[in-house]
Design an enzyme around this catalytic site. Sequence first.
Site, PDB file in Angstrom:
ATOM      1  N   TYR A 125       0.794  -1.228   0.000  1.00  0.00           N
ATOM      2  CA  TYR A 125       0.000   0.000   0.000  1.00  0.00           C
ATOM      3  C   TYR A 125       0.832   1.287   0.000  1.00  0.00           C
ATOM      4  CZ  TYR A 125      -4.169  -2.837   0.949  1.00  0.00           C
ATOM      5  OH  TYR A 125      -5.189  -3.734   0.866  1.00  0.00           O
ATOM      6  N   LYS A 172       2.530 -15.394   2.847  1.00  0.00           N
ATOM      7  CA  LYS A 172       2.435 -16.257   1.653  1.00  0.00           C
ATOM      8  C   LYS A 172       3.854 -16.579   1.226  1.00  0.00           C
ATOM      9  CE  LYS A 172       0.205 -18.414  -1.591  1.00  0.00           C
ATOM     10  NZ  LYS A 172      -0.545 -19.647  -1.321  1.00  0.00           N
ATOM     11  N   ASP A 205      -3.955 -18.222   2.363  1.00  0.00           N
ATOM     12  CA  ASP A 205      -5.110 -18.942   1.808  1.00  0.00           C
ATOM     13  C   ASP A 205      -5.661 -19.941   2.827  1.00  0.00           C
ATOM     14  OD1 ASP A 205      -2.633 -20.123   1.427  1.00  0.00           O
ATOM     15  OD2 ASP A 205      -3.028 -20.822  -0.614  1.00  0.00           O
ATOM     16  N   ASP A 229      -5.832  -6.435   5.557  1.00  0.00           N
ATOM     17  CA  ASP A 229      -7.001  -5.729   5.049  1.00  0.00           C
ATOM     18  C   ASP A 229      -8.071  -6.736   4.634  1.00  0.00           C
ATOM     19  OD1 ASP A 229      -8.715  -3.849   4.028  1.00  0.00           O
ATOM     20  OD2 ASP A 229      -7.406  -3.182   2.406  1.00  0.00           O
ATOM     21  N   ASP A 233     -11.890  -8.027   6.758  1.00  0.00           N
ATOM     22  CA  ASP A 233     -13.276  -7.970   6.260  1.00  0.00           C
ATOM     23  C   ASP A 233     -13.953  -9.308   6.507  1.00  0.00           C
ATOM     24  OD1 ASP A 233     -12.902  -5.374   5.285  1.00  0.00           O
ATOM     25  OD2 ASP A 233     -14.014  -5.789   3.436  1.00  0.00           O
TER      26      ASP A 233
HETATM   27 MG    MG Z   1     -10.621  -2.833   3.988  1.00  0.00          MG
END
Ligand code: MG
Length: 336
Positions: A125, A172, A205, A229, A233
Site C-alpha cells: 500500500y 504467503k 489462503d 485488510d 473484512d
Molecule cells: Mg478494507
Amino acid sequence: MPCDGAGKEVVPEAVKVLRGVGADLEFEDFDIDADSYLRTGVAIPDATWKDLQAADSILFGAVGDPRVPDPKYLHGVLLRLRFELDLYVNLRPAKLYDDRLSPLRREDRRKVDLVVVRENTEGAYVGMGGRFKQGTPDEIATQEDINTYAGVTRIVEYAFGLAKREVVMVDKSNAMTYAGGLWQERWKAIAKAHPNLKTRHLFVDAAAMQLVKDPSQFEVIVTGNLFGDILSDLTAELVGGMGIAPSANLNPKTGRGLFEPVHGTAPDIAGKGVVNPIGAILSAGMMIRHLGHREMADAIEGAVESAIRAGDCTRDLGGSLSTSQAGDAVVKRLKD
Ligand code: MG
Ligand code: NAI
C-alpha cells in the site's frame, strides 16, 4: 474527522457515546471531505495537518466518494495519516456479541474473540510502482510490496506483546519468497523470546479457510498490510458484518492513534439514516481505552453488547432502529 458518506453519520454517534460515558475530552471538528477536495484539489490543508499532528487521538469516519475516483484523495487523507504519523499497528478485533449474528451453522465454532494485527505502514500500500506503455497492449504495471526488517520486527513484536495464549503469523512465503522469507525469520526470532506463548504459521489462503471453518481457534493473527485488510473484512463478517467492526491505528511508541470503523462510506445506504454506528462506537471505545480509561471502555463495550442482544440496533443486525436511535440505545445502557 467524519469525512464522507456513512462517516458523517456514524462519528456523531460515537461522540455522543463518549460524552454519555462521561469522558472529559475536548473535541475539534475538521471538515475534510470530498466536497472540499473537489472544490480545492487539496485533501488536507496545511493548517489542518498541523492541528491533526498535535491531536492526542483522531476519531475518524470513512473517506471515499463516487464522484472522486482519484486515488490521490484516499492517499492524501487516510493513507497519509497512517504513513506520516507512523501508525504502524492496525488492530482489528472481531468479537461475537450475540449468537444470532454468526453466519456459521455449527454452534460450537461460533465463538469469535480474536484480533487481526495488521502491519499498517508498508507492504503493497505504499504506492511504489508504475505503469509502462500505459494504455497499450504492451503495458506493464508493477506494484511493489515493501517489507523492512524494522517494520516487520515491530509489528510481530507488538503481536507477541498483545497475546495471552497464541500468535498466528500469516504470510504467503511459499509463493512470495523474498518478503515471506523476512517475515519467517523475524517471526521465528521473536517467538524464541516469548517461550510462554504458543505460536503457529499459516499461509494466507489456509488462514482464510480456517477462519471460516473454525474461527474460535484464533486469538491474535499478525500479518502484512494487504492480507490484514482482506482477512479483517472476513473476520468482520463472522461477527455481524461491516457495520459492527472497529479498528485502531496506533503507534505504541509515540502514543498516537487514529480510531475508525473498518467500513467505508457505504454509498449504497448513506444519507438515509440507516447505517450502523456500532463500528464507530466500538472504535471510540478503543480510543478511550488507549487514552487510559479502561472502565469507560468496558462500559461502552458492555452497553453495545446489551443493545445488540436486545435487538436495539439497525436493520443490518436485525433491528429496526435508525442510526441515531441506535446510538441512543447504547447511551441509555451506559449506566446499567
Ligand atoms: Mg478494507
Ligand atoms: P463499504 O464498507 O463502504 O461498504 C461495503 C458494504 O457494507 C456495503 O453494502 C455497505 O452498505 C455495507 N456497510 C458499510 N458500512 C456499513 C454500516 N455502518 N452499516 C451498515 N452497513 C454498512 O465498502 P465499499 O462499498 O467497498 O466502499 C465504498 C467507499 O468507501 C469507496 O469510496 C471506498 O474507497 C471507501 N472506503 C473507505 C474506507 C475507509 O475510509 N477506511 C474503507 C473501505 C472503503
